[in-house]
Design a protein around this motif. Structure first.
Motif, PDB file in Angstrom:
ATOM      1  N   ALA A  69       0.831  -1.210   0.000  1.00  0.00           N
ATOM      2  CA  ALA A  69       0.000   0.000   0.000  1.00  0.00           C
ATOM      3  C   ALA A  69       0.862   1.255   0.000  1.00  0.00           C
ATOM      4  CB  ALA A  69      -0.922  -0.004   1.214  1.00  0.00           C
ATOM      5  N   GLU A  70       0.484   2.226  -0.800  1.00  0.00           N
ATOM      6  CA  GLU A  70       1.224   3.487  -0.857  1.00  0.00           C
ATOM      7  C   GLU A  70       1.099   4.263   0.442  1.00  0.00           C
ATOM      8  OE1 GLU A  70      -0.097   5.734  -4.161  1.00  0.00           O
ATOM      9  OE2 GLU A  70       0.636   4.299  -5.678  1.00  0.00           O
ATOM     10  N   GLU A  71      -0.039   4.116   1.131  1.00  0.00           N
ATOM     11  CA  GLU A  71      -0.267   4.868   2.364  1.00  0.00           C
ATOM     12  C   GLU A  71       0.560   4.337   3.539  1.00  0.00           C
ATOM     13  OE1 GLU A  71      -3.947   4.952  -0.176  1.00  0.00           O
ATOM     14  OE2 GLU A  71      -2.494   3.461   0.501  1.00  0.00           O
ATOM     15  N   ALA A  72       1.008   3.087   3.440  1.00  0.00           N
ATOM     16  CA  ALA A  72       1.798   2.492   4.512  1.00  0.00           C
ATOM     17  C   ALA A  72       3.255   2.917   4.349  1.00  0.00           C
ATOM     18  CB  ALA A  72       1.681   0.970   4.484  1.00  0.00           C
ATOM     19  N   ILE A  73       3.756   3.660   5.299  1.00  0.00           N
ATOM     20  CA  ILE A  73       5.100   4.231   5.226  1.00  0.00           C
ATOM     21  C   ILE A  73       6.099   3.268   5.869  1.00  0.00           C
ATOM     22  CG2 ILE A  73       6.535   6.208   5.836  1.00  0.00           C
ATOM     23  CD1 ILE A  73       3.880   7.782   6.150  1.00  0.00           C
ATOM     24  N   ALA A  74       7.083   2.872   5.100  1.00  0.00           N
ATOM     25  CA  ALA A  74       8.106   1.984   5.638  1.00  0.00           C
ATOM     26  C   ALA A  74       8.943   2.721   6.677  1.00  0.00           C
ATOM     27  CB  ALA A  74       8.999   1.470   4.516  1.00  0.00           C
ATOM     28  N   ASP A  75       9.129   2.077   7.826  1.00  0.00           N
ATOM     29  CA  ASP A  75       9.930   2.673   8.897  1.00  0.00           C
ATOM     30  C   ASP A  75      11.409   2.535   8.543  1.00  0.00           C
ATOM     31  OD1 ASP A  75      11.219   3.428  11.215  1.00  0.00           O
ATOM     32  OD2 ASP A  75       9.894   2.323  12.549  1.00  0.00           O
ATOM     33  N   PRO A  76      12.104   3.650   8.332  1.00  0.00           N
ATOM     34  CA  PRO A  76      13.524   3.548   7.975  1.00  0.00           C
ATOM     35  C   PRO A  76      14.389   2.997   9.085  1.00  0.00           C
ATOM     36  CG  PRO A  76      12.933   5.833   8.421  1.00  0.00           C
ATOM     37  CD  PRO A  76      11.661   5.049   8.431  1.00  0.00           C
ATOM     38  N   GLY A  77      13.903   3.043  10.317  1.00  0.00           N
ATOM     39  CA  GLY A  77      14.699   2.572  11.444  1.00  0.00           C
ATOM     40  C   GLY A  77      14.513   1.111  11.769  1.00  0.00           C
ATOM     41  N   GLN A  78      13.511   0.459  11.161  1.00  0.00           N
ATOM     42  CA  GLN A  78      13.250  -0.948  11.460  1.00  0.00           C
ATOM     43  C   GLN A  78      12.702  -1.630  10.219  1.00  0.00           C
ATOM     44  OE1 GLN A  78      10.744  -1.604  14.857  1.00  0.00           O
ATOM     45  NE2 GLN A  78      11.059  -3.826  14.872  1.00  0.00           N
ATOM     46  N   ALA A  79      13.475  -2.506   9.659  1.00  0.00           N
ATOM     47  CA  ALA A  79      13.068  -3.195   8.439  1.00  0.00           C
ATOM     48  C   ALA A  79      11.825  -4.040   8.688  1.00  0.00           C
ATOM     49  CB  ALA A  79      14.210  -4.068   7.938  1.00  0.00           C
ATOM     50  N   GLY A  80      10.939  -4.041   7.700  1.00  0.00           N
ATOM     51  CA  GLY A  80       9.745  -4.867   7.791  1.00  0.00           C
ATOM     52  C   GLY A  80       8.604  -4.256   8.561  1.00  0.00           C
ATOM     53  N   VAL A  81       8.764  -3.011   9.034  1.00  0.00           N
ATOM     54  CA  VAL A  81       7.707  -2.332   9.788  1.00  0.00           C
ATOM     55  C   VAL A  81       7.110  -1.233   8.928  1.00  0.00           C
ATOM     56  CG1 VAL A  81       7.159  -0.937  11.813  1.00  0.00           C
ATOM     57  CG2 VAL A  81       8.770  -2.845  12.009  1.00  0.00           C
ATOM     58  N   PHE A  82       5.778  -1.208   8.856  1.00  0.00           N
ATOM     59  CA  PHE A  82       5.068  -0.198   8.076  1.00  0.00           C
ATOM     60  C   PHE A  82       4.151   0.592   9.005  1.00  0.00           C
ATOM     61  CE2 PHE A  82       6.490  -3.379   5.174  1.00  0.00           C
ATOM     62  CZ  PHE A  82       6.823  -2.679   4.006  1.00  0.00           C
ATOM     63  N   VAL A  83       4.104   1.887   8.782  1.00  0.00           N
ATOM     64  CA  VAL A  83       3.386   2.794   9.671  1.00  0.00           C
ATOM     65  C   VAL A  83       2.212   3.411   8.941  1.00  0.00           C
ATOM     66  CG1 VAL A  83       3.552   4.835  11.137  1.00  0.00           C
ATOM     67  CG2 VAL A  83       5.516   3.303  10.917  1.00  0.00           C
ATOM     68  N   LEU A  84       1.026   3.326   9.569  1.00  0.00           N
ATOM     69  CA  LEU A  84      -0.162   4.007   9.060  1.00  0.00           C
ATOM     70  C   LEU A  84      -0.395   5.244   9.914  1.00  0.00           C
ATOM     71  CD1 LEU A  84      -2.624   1.011   8.475  1.00  0.00           C
ATOM     72  CD2 LEU A  84      -1.138   2.138   6.823  1.00  0.00           C
ATOM     73  N   PRO A  85      -0.541   6.423   9.300  1.00  0.00           N
ATOM     74  CA  PRO A  85      -0.710   7.653  10.088  1.00  0.00           C
ATOM     75  C   PRO A  85      -2.034   7.665  10.831  1.00  0.00           C
ATOM     76  CG  PRO A  85      -1.047   8.082   7.756  1.00  0.00           C
ATOM     77  CD  PRO A  85      -0.533   6.678   7.854  1.00  0.00           C
TER      78      PRO A  85
END
Length: 276
Positions: A69-85
């Motif tokens: 998903a484009e809305e899910a922002i990949a966390d640059p500090g932790q691989a494999g973690v996606f952030v939804l605002p």
């Protein structure tokens, strides 16, 4: 359907919190993850929830939806973690003109309640649980898998774990009180009316009443809801100050816990307010 998914997620996740290594943990993890992801995807990307034949996607497929998903922002500090605002970020409170609480304007807003979806850890949890679910081996969940599942509750489509914990605490308190009443009733049958009356007469000698210096938390003897005597000895009262004692009856040994006293106190508060 969304509320049912949230409820299923809450029940299974709470079970996992209490017994993460239980025999049923594998099924509970898969069920909790599938329902929580289904609720999140249905809220964020409803068109991606099901296959073309109408079947809801599996947990692994729903994790892929989040990952792509484009809305899910990949966390640059932790691989494999996606952030939804946070869809509803708090804004600073604006004090109305002439308000007696001007300090409201100085209260900072709460930090955004973002949803962190640890796709890699959740996917690993699924891999670990598949062998035991299909009778082809064993799999053990670790704390990191449970934590990743708990983190999903921050999403607006869920936010249900606190309610589940409160419901379980209420049920446990009621069960404990019912068992205490049953034990007290059995004791009354064993000792008989004469012995019960004798114990009631001596209750005042055994009870330490309220004293502003020596026993400021104490209460006078209260009515026991089981044996009916004024023989309930309280260590202290409920936190609301409604006079519901926490302690034990000196005749039948019925025990009222702090949780039960809390519930009864809230009931009294409701009755008073309803009468007003």
């Amino acid at each position: 359907m969304q509320s049912e998914r949230a409820e299923t997620y809450a029940k299974c996740t709470t079970d996992l919190e209490m017994a993460p290594t239980a025999a049923a943990a594998a099924g509970a993890f898969d069920t909790a993850l599938t329902n929580s992801l289904a609720a999140i995807v249905a809220h964020e990307w409803p068109i991606q929830l099901a296959y073309t034949d109408g079947r809801i996607k599996s947990a692994s497929a729903l994790l892929k939806v989040v990952e792509d998903a484009e809305e899910a922002i990949a966390d640059p500090g932790q691989a494999g973690v996606f952030v939804l605002p946070d869809p509803e970020p708090d804004k600073p409170a604006a004090a109305p003109a002439g308000t007696p609480w001007p300090w409201i304007e100085d209260v900072p807003p709460l930090p955004p309640l973002v949803t962190r979806i640890n796709v890699e850890t959740l996917r690993d949890g699924l891999r670990r649980t598949q062998p035991v679910r299909h009778a082809s081996g064993t799999g053990a969940l670790e704390r990191q898998h449970i934590d990743a599942l708990l983190a999903l509750d921050d999403h607006i489509a869920l936010r249900c774990l606190n309610s589940e914990h409160a419901d379980r605490a209420w049920e446990e308190a009621n069960d404990a009180d019912a068992h205490s009443r049953a034990r007290a009733a059995a004791l009354l049958l064993r000792i008989g009316d004469e012995e019960a009356a004798r114990r009631a007469q001596t209750a005042t000698k055994l009870h330490t009443p309220y004293h502003p210096k020596h026993n400021p938390e104490g209460l006078d003897l209260q009515h026991c809801p089981v044996c009916g005597y004024e023989s309930f000895s309280s260590d202290h009262q409920d936190d609301h100050g409604m006079g519901v004692g926490v302690g034990q009856c000196l005749v039948c040994h019925y025990e009222r816990t702090a949780d039960t006293a809390e519930e009864e106190a809230q009931s009294r508060i409701f009755t008073i307010r309803w009468a007003d």
